[in-house]
Design a protein around this motif. Structure first.
Motif, PDB file in Angstrom:
ATOM      1  N   ARG A 100       5.503  -0.815   3.879  1.00 27.06           N
ATOM      2  CA  ARG A 100       4.348  -1.541   4.436  1.00 27.06           C
ATOM      3  C   ARG A 100       4.004  -2.696   3.525  1.00 27.06           C
ATOM      4  NH1 ARG A 100      -0.779   1.424   5.167  1.00 27.06           N
ATOM      5  NH2 ARG A 100      -1.453  -0.615   5.881  1.00 27.06           N
ATOM      6  N   PRO A 130       0.801  -1.220   0.000  1.00 29.19           N
ATOM      7  CA  PRO A 130       0.000   0.000   0.000  1.00 29.19           C
ATOM      8  C   PRO A 130       0.840   1.278   0.000  1.00 29.19           C
ATOM      9  CG  PRO A 130      -0.115  -1.085   2.143  1.00 29.19           C
ATOM     10  CD  PRO A 130       0.654  -1.991   1.227  1.00 29.19           C
ATOM     11  N   GLU A 131       2.049   1.177   0.534  1.00 33.74           N
ATOM     12  CA  GLU A 131       2.991   2.303   0.539  1.00 33.74           C
ATOM     13  C   GLU A 131       4.377   1.736   0.836  1.00 33.74           C
ATOM     14  OE1 GLU A 131       2.688   4.116   4.974  1.00 33.74           O
ATOM     15  OE2 GLU A 131       0.891   4.379   3.737  1.00 33.74           O
ATOM     16  N   PRO A 132       5.421   2.487   0.522  1.00 34.83           N
ATOM     17  CA  PRO A 132       6.778   1.986   0.798  1.00 34.83           C
ATOM     18  C   PRO A 132       6.942   1.627   2.286  1.00 34.83           C
ATOM     19  CG  PRO A 132       6.866   3.927  -0.591  1.00 34.83           C
ATOM     20  CD  PRO A 132       5.432   3.786  -0.154  1.00 34.83           C
TER      21      PRO A 132
END
Length: 171
Positions: free
Chosen positions: A89, A85-87
């Motif tokens: 994570r 979902p994001e860098p």
């Protein structure tokens, strides 16, 4: 399309616009890995058998080793790098794989994750039997598949909003 000249292919990669210049015969695996630096897409058998190169094209799993790069012009392509979902994570499936120790050498993992992700997006209520069938097109030489299935079942439950047990089983 002239075989002797390179062509620019424009598509969406993991939600962002992407362009890569390729020869008409360039496989999507090579365009992703060498042209765009998406090394999570692995090259295994190069015959579409092992599943290591699986990506999602317009939401459907596809073997990147059997797909010409020029064929994804205007398409939405998602690689394993697009699951987070994001860098920093992990996505739901990735975190379940980690909890269940569903990878050892990791070579097959990206392709399996991509097939499971595509399936669970459309069927979060998937059963153990369905998830077993989904990964049936992937070869893994290390895990024995049991932890992969356990992780997939857990991820499906999480996607449905169901609670999970704290200590994952390894069966």
């Amino acid at each position: 399309m002239a075989a002797a000249r390179r062509h620019e292919v424009a598509f969406t990669l993991n939600g962002a616009p992407a362009r890569v210049e390729v020869e008409p015969r360039t496989l999507l695996t090579d365009a992703l890995r060498h042209g765009l630096g998406m090394t999570g897409t692995h090259v295994g058998c190069e015959h579409g058998v092992c599943g290591a190169c699986t990506v999602a094209i317009d939401g459907m799993p596809a073997r990147a080793c059997l797909t010409l790069a020029v064929a994804v012009e205007g398409c939405e392509v998602r690689t394993v790098e697009g699951l987070a979902p994001e860098p920093g994570r992990l996505g739901v499936l990735q975190a379940a794989f980690r909890r269940h120790h569903a990878l050892q050498c990791g070579f097959c993992t990206a392709g399996i994750l991509m097939s499971l992700d595509a399936y669970l997006r459309g069927r979060p209520q998937a059963t153990r039997a369905e998830l077993t069938e989904v990964i049936g097109g992937h070869l893994c030489r290390c895990t024995g598949y049991a932890p992969i299935i356990a992780a997939a079942v857990e991820a499906a439950a999480l996607l449905r909003g169901e609670p999970i047990e704290e200590t994952p089983s390894h069966a």
